[in-house]
Design an enzyme around this catalytic site. Structure first.
Site, PDB file in Angstrom:
ATOM      1  N   GLY A 114       0.847  -1.190   0.000  1.00  0.00           N
ATOM      2  CA  GLY A 114       0.000   0.000   0.000  1.00  0.00           C
ATOM      3  C   GLY A 114       0.877   1.232   0.000  1.00  0.00           C
ATOM      4  O   GLY A 114       0.720   2.109  -0.854  1.00  0.00           O
ATOM      5  N   LEU A 116       3.540   2.929  -1.426  1.00  0.00           N
ATOM      6  CA  LEU A 116       4.086   2.579  -2.739  1.00  0.00           C
ATOM      7  C   LEU A 116       5.606   2.473  -2.720  1.00  0.00           C
ATOM      8  O   LEU A 116       6.290   3.195  -2.008  1.00  0.00           O
ATOM      9  CB  LEU A 116       3.624   3.591  -3.779  1.00  0.00           C
ATOM     10  N   ILE A 187      -1.408   6.846 -15.984  1.00  0.00           N
ATOM     11  CA  ILE A 187      -2.371   7.559 -15.135  1.00  0.00           C
ATOM     12  C   ILE A 187      -1.973   7.441 -13.664  1.00  0.00           C
ATOM     13  O   ILE A 187      -1.592   6.368 -13.197  1.00  0.00           O
ATOM     14  CB  ILE A 187      -3.795   6.973 -15.319  1.00  0.00           C
ATOM     15  N   HIS A 260      -9.481   5.394 -11.152  1.00  0.00           N
ATOM     16  CA  HIS A 260      -8.359   4.965 -10.305  1.00  0.00           C
ATOM     17  C   HIS A 260      -8.811   4.612  -8.894  1.00  0.00           C
ATOM     18  O   HIS A 260      -8.545   3.508  -8.420  1.00  0.00           O
ATOM     19  CB  HIS A 260      -7.279   6.052 -10.222  1.00  0.00           C
ATOM     20  N   SER A 384      31.564   1.738  11.397  1.00  0.00           N
ATOM     21  CA  SER A 384      31.030   2.571  12.481  1.00  0.00           C
ATOM     22  C   SER A 384      29.968   1.839  13.292  1.00  0.00           C
ATOM     23  O   SER A 384      29.937   1.922  14.519  1.00  0.00           O
ATOM     24  CB  SER A 384      30.423   3.856  11.907  1.00  0.00           C
ATOM     25  N   GLU A 411      19.164   3.449   3.415  1.00  0.00           N
ATOM     26  CA  GLU A 411      18.552   3.046   4.686  1.00  0.00           C
ATOM     27  C   GLU A 411      17.128   2.514   4.509  1.00  0.00           C
ATOM     28  O   GLU A 411      16.762   1.486   5.098  1.00  0.00           O
ATOM     29  CB  GLU A 411      18.538   4.226   5.670  1.00  0.00           C
ATOM     30  N   ASP A 469      30.177  15.854  14.892  1.00  0.00           N
ATOM     31  CA  ASP A 469      29.397  15.845  13.646  1.00  0.00           C
ATOM     32  C   ASP A 469      28.151  16.717  13.743  1.00  0.00           C
ATOM     33  O   ASP A 469      27.561  17.081  12.722  1.00  0.00           O
ATOM     34  CB  ASP A 469      29.001  14.414  13.260  1.00  0.00           C
TER      35      ASP A 469
END
Length: 664
Positions: A114, A116, A187, A260, A384, A411, A469
């Site tokens: 679901g 996408l 579409i 749709h 790391s 990820e 960082d």
């Protein structure tokens, strides 16, 4: 005998009728892809409706999950335990046919789709699992792991960035048994896609290293069949580009976004029935159509043939056969419990002040030797995250016998691929990134929780403790958001012992994902009795207690447990009665019985301080409005970690002063 078009029209009719009765849903995609589905399911898909769990079945994934009436119609017509009444109950409360296909509801649904792009990514994971299991277990003359993964996807899946992550990796790894069908109907919800999706998709997939079959007429059975045959013969993953008409058969709405995501309406359904030559009332399928679709006898025959192959394999390779069965059943090795507990006891007996990410790697080293089903990985952060151990062997396109995946900087793709690996069976997948970048992967972890599948994520560099960082890499709200996700098990251990317990429980947890959160910096090991070691598994326990009833409770996790212990020692020296509770897993603690929770956090001790280098607000449920929280209320800063901990109040002095104010 009914024609192929008539058999496909059964899907169209059921899809129109199901959406109309529910008064919501998506008829366009099922009507547009019905011809492709008929060719694939009746001519190629190896499956057994009487045993949807047959290990060597082909996998089918509907990545464009909004077209769920397509797969529900296919399952019903093929003979799965999905009745016509189930189809009539489409999108209704507690039905087996929810609005989007959900794993664990209807038999034959391989994954929840679901959102996408995640279906194609799950399919990549399934194809990786098939290739890896085959490399580990197949022997000359014994191809006992040998199946395809088929996936339907639409323009929306291809626009989602995760499709790039997954399909790029699939090409690199040469997943030749992955066959994807692109529903190229031009579409999407907003209308004709050329205004926002004008990519040359065939060239895109050729660049990934895929075998691409362009311009296949999605309504021509012979062309579809030829494309599938060519796909199966090619050693690369295949994209079959099928040109289709959305809502095929609807005289006034096909080819437009009008069909749709809304029912066609009674008038248009009547017109479509006439156009298609489908003369049967709603939800009525003639016997000869059912007979042609019924896959039970053929499926039972295919599974019986495979069972005979497996028996021959077991006779020749009894050890491997027993091991494959164990892994496919999701069982842990016989000696697991005893050995794992001994490993944890040995860690407690041999203290080490190390970063919990290093403790995690040590746990992998100890447990990995017992678990050939481990399939590890990291999103390009292995040095790391410390996710490789001495037994790690990388998967390569021409050698899939290993147990470690280099996911690259992907990820979201990594996490959804792992869902596919877990759903396929035979492996315990773990992946890793910095905790901050679980944000990229959040929806795939949510899907793992929703589907109740085992997906172990190692999230390191867990706080401002990563230092220089800066705030782009310093997580603040991430731990809380993981804890707030239903069915997510979230652990933030304080030392090597809690880290090993967290790993053990994540390995044993088969009904949901686990987020294991580890530090970059070294952490002091805490002394414990055997009873306290056992209590770690309860998610929260008394680590250090007062003489007599406590007047103050300090609750901490991870790197802040050491801070709580030091503050408690100073307060105790000044005559205060202080209890320290280590709470590595709040969700696990919350599941304990009321008596245990009351024993750890007595309700009449209201002076409480929670200490965690994460968002402060989460902790009010444990300290109450009268308690105090030493946590983060802003983003971090770029500076050495020790300066940041001092700046944000994570010091013994601040904990002690806060305690004195609270007790005053």
């Amino acid at each position: 005998m009914p024609s192929r078009k008539h058999l496909a029209n059964a899907i169209r009719a059921l899809s129109m009728d199901g959406v109309q009765k529910a008064n919501s849903g998506h008829p366009g995609a099922p009507m547009g892809m019905a011809d492709i589905a008929e060719v694939l399911w009746r001519g190629h898909l190896n499956h057994n409706p009487s045993n949807p769990e047959w290990a060597d079945r082909d996998r089918f994934v509907l990545s464009n999950g909004h077209g769920s009436m397509l797969i529900y119609s296919l399952l019903h017509l093929s003979g799965y335990e999905l009745s016509i009444d189930d189809l009539k109950n489409f999108r209704q409360l507690h039905s087996k046919t929810p609005g989007h296909p959900e794993y664990g509801y209807a038999p034959g649904i391989e994954t929840t789709t679901g959102p996408l792009g995640q279906g194609i990514t799950n399919a990549v994971g399934m194809a990786m699992a098939e290739k890896a299991l085959a490399a580990q277990f197949n022997k000359p003359g014994h191809d006992i792991v040998d199946h395809f993964t088929y996936v339907f996807m639409g323009d929306g899946c291809l626009m989602e960035g995760i499709s790039h992550e997954a399909c790029s990796l699939a090409g690199t790894l040469g997943l030749g048994k992955l066959i994807a069908f692109w529903d190229d109907n031009g579409i999407s919800i907003d209308g004709h896609v050329e205004g926002w999706f004008s990519d040359d998709t065939p060239k895109r997939f050729e660049a990934y290293g895929w075998h691409v079959i362009p311009a296949v007429d999605g309504h021509n059975a012979e062309a579809i069949n030829a494309a599938i045959e060519a796909a199966k013969a090619d050693p690369r993953p295949t994209l079959i580009c099928t040109k289709t008409i959305i809502g095929f058969g609807s005289p006034n709405k096909s080819g437009s976004h009008d069909c749709h995501g809304a029912p066609l309406g009674a008038e248009e359904i009547a017109a479509a029935r006439e156009f298609l030559g489908w003369e049967h009332p709603a939800f009525e399928i003639p016997a000869d159509v059912y007979a042609e679709w019924d896959a039970k006898a053929a499926g039972a025959e295919k599974e019986a043939a495979w069972n005979a192959k497996f028996d021959a394999y077991a006779a020749a390779y009894p050890t491997e056969a027993a091991e494959l069965k164990r892994r496919l059943n999701g069982e842990l090795p016989a000696e697991w419990e005893e050995k794992a507990n001994q490993i944890i006891a040995d860690l407690q007996a041999n203290p080490a002040n190390i970063a919990s990410r290093k403790a995690s790697q040590n746990a992998l080293e100890a447990f990995g030797k017992m678990l050939p089903e481990f399939m590890g990985g990291s999103a390009d952060l292995a040095p790391s995250n410390l996710t490789m151990w001495s037994g790690s062997k990388s998967l390569e396109a021409n050698d899939f016998s290993g147990n470690y995946i280099h996911y690259g900087v992907r990820e979201f793709g990594m996490t959804a691929i792992m869902n596919g690996i877990a759903l396929h069976g035979g492996f315990v997948p773990y992946g890793a990134t910095f905790l901050m970048f679980m944000e990229y992967a959040r929806n795939a972890m949510r899907m793992a929780a929703l589907m109740k599948v085992q997906n172990i994520q190692v999230y390191t560099h867990d706080s401002i403790g990563l230092g220089e960082d800066g705030p782009t890499h310093q997580p603040v709200e991430q731990i809380a958001s993981l804890r707030l996700t239903p069915n997510m098990s979230t652990w933030r251990p304080c030392d090597q012992v809690e880290s090993a317990v967290a790993w053990k429980l994540a390995i044993e947890r088969k009904d949901g994902p686990s987020a294991l959160i580890f530090s970059r910096q070294n952490l002091a090991q805490q002394p414990r009795s055997a009873e306290q070691v056992a209590d770690i598994a309860k998610g929260g326990y008394i680590l250090k207690d007062s003489d007599g009833k406590p007047e103050l409770i300090l609750i901490a996790t991870g790197s802040e447990v050491e801070l709580a212990v030091k503050a408690a020692e100073q307060l105790t020296a000044e005559g205060k009665k202080v209890r320290v509770v280590s709470m590595p897993a709040t969700d696990t603690f919350d599941k304990q019985d009321a008596a245990y929770r009351e024993a750890v956090l007595p309700s009449d001790v209201t002076a409480r301080i929670a200490i965690e280098a994460g968002i402060a607000d989460f902790w009010y449920k444990y300290v109450g409005f009268d308690g105090r929280i030493i946590g983060m209320t802003t983003f971090g800063e770029s500076a050495p970690a020790d300066q940041l901990f001092e700046m944000f109040g994570f010091t013994v002095e601040n904990v002690v002063n806060t305690a004195k104010e609270l007790l005053a």
